[in-house]
Design an enzyme around this catalytic site. Structure first.
Site, mmCIF file in Angstrom:
data_model
loop_
_atom_site.group_PDB
_atom_site.id
_atom_site.type_symbol
_atom_site.label_atom_id
_atom_site.label_comp_id
_atom_site.label_asym_id
_atom_site.label_seq_id
_atom_site.Cartn_x
_atom_site.Cartn_y
_atom_site.Cartn_z
ATOM 1 N N CYS A 1 0.816 -1.217 0.000
ATOM 2 C CA CYS A 1 0.000 0.000 0.000
ATOM 3 C C CYS A 1 0.847 1.263 0.000
ATOM 4 O O CYS A 1 0.349 2.344 -0.241
ATOM 5 C CB CYS A 1 -0.899 0.045 1.220
ATOM 6 S SG CYS A 1 -2.178 -1.185 1.175
ATOM 7 N N CYS B 1 -2.925 9.520 5.614
ATOM 8 C CA CYS B 1 -1.868 9.306 6.613
ATOM 9 C C CYS B 1 -2.410 9.509 8.025
ATOM 10 O O CYS B 1 -2.045 8.785 8.949
ATOM 11 C CB CYS B 1 -0.702 10.264 6.370
ATOM 12 S SG CYS B 1 0.146 9.974 4.816
#
Lengths: 293, 385
Positions: free
Chosen positions: A35, A105
């Site tokens: 990922c 994030c």
């Protein structure tokens, strides 16, 4: 170049609380190499049940490392109940904001925290498991996760969902499903955005049907095949029979049968008509299939 | 802080000699080359010289050069122009590792009834020639395959592809934006029909490009308007840019042999030093058939953007094929087409040199990079001691 705040840069260049607690009370691991970012969070509680120490190890870009660093700062000294109230927004705000495309994030930080607490509460036995069913197969994102980022961040478009949790950022084959999740969560105030495939119409003329078949293949099928080096050509539509030919990698794929039934037919039935069925063009199916490693 | 510029496949410094010759055309020599008066006419003369300079580097006739605004325009004009001239053929062949200036154009063609095939590459980035041979058929209008890859520097056998296309009466276009000025070309000895180049990749400024169209190749003009460029590209000429790309090509032609040997030595010095000092790294792409200025190295377990930001603090400029640097979520389509594992693709860094780099700069990078890699690996959950 990304427009990072000074706070992001500071936490990236001088991250706080790097490392791994050996006899941790809770361990949370999320993300993967594939990922492009991953975070391992470990924490230790003091005798009053507050987080005495929290440490991280992160694989990822500057914003992933900075998000992990502020996360550990944010949860130190908190009880688990208090820590669980930390949202991805808190992480982003603490950093003075993140670029839109990097919001995932901050979401990864929140997920790692939950995984670590879940791990602690199960007595160290439970690892983080995906809840719900996987919508985005490219990045392994489930409907539950998508619902959650939509709800918490008031997201209204597929692009935003991609920015926040990566879902839909690969082949694009799940965009329709993400859109339906947004509509379900956001309810009536969400109008259908432009350019989205039309809802299945009640009655079609032949010309309308062929156009809609073409559009559906263009928007719903080809991008997914593309991602794997293949392609599809619409050969003909005879009554309810849709004849297609597979090209490139798809033509050689042993999964051709599966691709046809599962993807093309399902999409055509979903967007065009329940009656449609798919056949592979006899000429191209008979062609010798080239093999590659 | 001194800038150590190792991102020359992205863009290059304008050469001093180039800047000097273009300057008058931004100041006193502002005439329109199409004008009938001497004041404008003298400008046309400079364009003629520039056309000869470009042709001389490529080994073609000056009449076969069309000036454009950039490499992307050249690619668009070549692909769309060639297809418009053969409307009965509906198939286009390209590769999976093209620059977006070609790949996006080809994918758009699918919406206009074209069948587009993307030829794959092997793990070293070499083109599957057997696949290309099989797919190039009577219905194929155009093959467009790059000369050299911008990310890995891998050079494709374009002369062989040109022969193959010519034998089947297929137009062959090559995006040579990364090759021109870096490796010697001689179009007179090949059967390439069309070629794109860009000024700012070879020390001319941004905003000028060129397209080679072999005599006898039918191309429908992309930009319509005035009669400039022999009716092949309308629009008042970017005179300063054209003069600049001419001079840049002349400089490249003069220096190509020894400068590229020197650049190759510097690149190898840097590459060898990195491979020797950083564990768990690998070079992406065929190291034999490669541009002399490019190296693409993957550092396992860490992410490219983080490496770039750390290097940036030392003034070192490079680029990465990681997902984060592109703003998309997937790493470079070139590395994925090569089957580079995700673990390595996310941590890929490209260093691309030019004749302005020095040995001291290579040594500086070789000194600063290993601690950066080490530091980021200490942060990485995938590195276990």
């Amino acid at each position: 170049m990304w427009d990072y705040t000074d706070k992001v840069r500071d936490h990236f260049f001088n991250p706080h609380n790097v490392g791994e607690i050996e006899d941790a009370d809770g361990v949370g691991e999320v993300g993967s190499l594939a990922c492009g970012d991953a975070l391992k969070l470990t924490f230790k509680l003091d005798k009053n049940g507050r987080i005495a120490d929290a440490r991280f190890k992160t694989f990822g870009c500057a914003s992933a490392i900075a998000s992990s660093s502020v996360l550990t700062d944010l949860i130190r000294g908190k009880t688990l109940e208090e820590a669980l109230k930390v949202t991805n927004k808190d992480i982003a705000e603490e950093l003075g904001g993140l670029p839109e495309q990097k919001m995932h994030c901050s979401v990864m930080g929140r997920e790692a925290l939950e995984a670590a607490i879940e791990n602690y509460r199960s007595g160290g036995t439970r690892k983080h498991e995906l809840e719900g069913h996987v919508v985005c197969t490219c990045f392994g994102v489930t409907d539950k996760e998508i619902e959650r980022v939509v709800e918490e961040n008031d997201l209204t478009t597929v692009e935003e969902v991609t920015n926040y949790c990566k879902a839909g950022g690969g082949c694009g084959g799940c965009h329709g499903e993400i859109e339906r999740i947004i509509q379900r969560v956001q309810g009536a105030r969400m109008a259908r955005p432009h350019g989205a495939p039309a809802k299945r119409p009640a009655k079609l003329t032949n010309i309308q049907k062929i156009r809609l078949v073409e559009q559906t293949i263009d928007e719903q099928v080809r991008p997914a095949l593309r991602a794997h080096g293949g392609n599809i050509e619409l050969v003909d539509v005879i009554g309810d029979k849709v004849i297609v030919a597979f090209r490139g990698m798809c033509a050689q794929c042993r999964l051709t049968e599966f691709t046809m039934k599962d993807v093309v037919e399902a999409k055509l039935r979903e967007f065009v008509s329940e009656e449609l069925y798919v056949e592979e063009d006899a000429d191209s199916a008979g062609e010798p299939h080239a093999h590659r490693e | 802080m001194k800038t150590i510029y190792l991102d020359n496949n992205a863009t290059t410094q304008v050469a001093d000699e180039v800047f000097e010759v273009m300057k008058p055309f931004l100041c006193e020599l502002y005439g329109n080359p199409s004008s009938m008066h001497t004041f404008g006419g003298q400008v046309a003369h400079s364009i003629r010289t520039a056309r000869e300079q470009v042709a001389s580097l490529l080994g073609c006739d000056p009449s076969e050069i069309v000036f454009t605004s950039c490499g992307t325009e050249s690619d668009n004009a070549a692909i769309k122009g060639a297809l418009a001239a053969v409307p009965h053929k509906r198939k286009v062949i390209t590769s999976r590792v093209e620059h977006p200036a070609v790949l996006s154009v080809c994918r758009d063609l699918e919406h206009h009834g074209y069948l587009v095939l993307e030829i794959g590459v092997d793990k070293d980035g070499r083109l599957h020639m057997d696949e290309l041979r099989r797919e190039a058929d009577d219905n194929t209008a155009l093959i467009t395959i790059m000369y050299a890859n911008n990310e890995t520097g891998v050079v494709f056998p374009v002369e062989e592809i040109a022969d193959l296309a010519a034998e089947r009466d297929i137009v062959f276009h090559t995006d040579a934006v990364q090759a021109v000025g870096k490796i010697p070309l001689n179009l007179a000895r090949t059967r390439i029909d069309m070629l794109s180049l860009s000024g700012h990749k070879l020390h001319a400024p941004k905003g000028v490009g060129a397209m080679f169209v072999r005599k006898g190749t039918r191309v429908s003009p992309f930009m319509l308007g005035g009669h400039q460029e022999g009716g092949r590209r309308a629009g008042t000429e970017n005179v300063a840019g054209i003069v600049a790309i001419g001079k840049a090509c002349e400089l490249a032609a003069t220096n190509i042999a020894d400068e590229n040997e020197r650049v190759r030595r510097l690149r190898d010095r840097l590459e060898d030093a990195i491979l020797a000092t950083c564990p768990d790294c690998r070079v992406n792409g065929d190291r034999v058939n490669r541009l002399p200025n490019t190296t693409n190295i993957s550092f396992e377990y860490i992410e490219g953007e983080a490496i770039l930001l750390m290097l940036d603090r030392y003034g070192i400029c490079a680029s990465s094929g990681s997902a984060c640097t592109s703003g998309s979520l997937e790493p470079s389509h070139v590395l994925r087409a090569m089957g580079v594992p995700f673990t390595a693709a996310h941590g890929s860094i490209r260093f691309s040199l030019s004749r302005y780099n020095t040995q001291d700069e290579m040594d500086f990078v070789a000194e600063k990079l290993p601690p950066v890699i080490h530091h980021l690996r200490e942060l990485s959950p995938f590195v276990t001691k």
